[in-house]
Design a protein around this motif. Structure first.
Motif: not given
Length: 120
Positions: A77, A80, A83
């Motif tokens: 997490y 990214t 996400l």
């Protein structure tokens, strides 16, 4: 159950309190007291998980995953951006279930530890 235990369990979510009561019903009173003291120190509050999930929208994605001992997902997490914010939104919707799952895991670990100590 001892009235003092009810005070200690007052800040638990209803579903969490029912689960904890079912876990400690077979323990004697000192073991119940020890369990609740250990559990209060290790459990996570739903408000904390909610706040850390919201922080994901401001560049600190994944903190809620670190707090619930999901280190791999926390790293994913973090790098990214939650996400691409989709995971953060999903966690925002499911923050109570994330917290409850973590707290159940902690309770089971504490119960196992207490049973090992009592067998000595």
């Amino acid at each position: 159950m001892n009235p003092n235990f009810a005070i200690m369990m007052a800040n638990l979510e209803p579903e969490e309190a029912i689960f904890i009561q079912s876990l400690i019903k077979d323990l004697d009173e000192p073991q119940q007291q020890q369990f609740l003291a250990m559990y209060q120190n290790k459990r996570r509050d739903t408000t904390l998980i909610l706040i850390t999930t919201i922080m994901g929208f401001f560049g600190f994605a994944g903190i809620q995953r670190f707090l619930t001992d999901r280190i791999g997902m926390g790293i994913l997490y973090f790098f990214t951006g939650g996400l691409c914010l989709i995971g953060t939104i999903v966690d925002l919707v499911n923050y109570k279930s994330l917290t409850l799952e973590y707290n159940r895991q902690v309770a089971a670990e504490i119960l196992t530890t207490l049973k090992l100590w009592s067998n000595r």
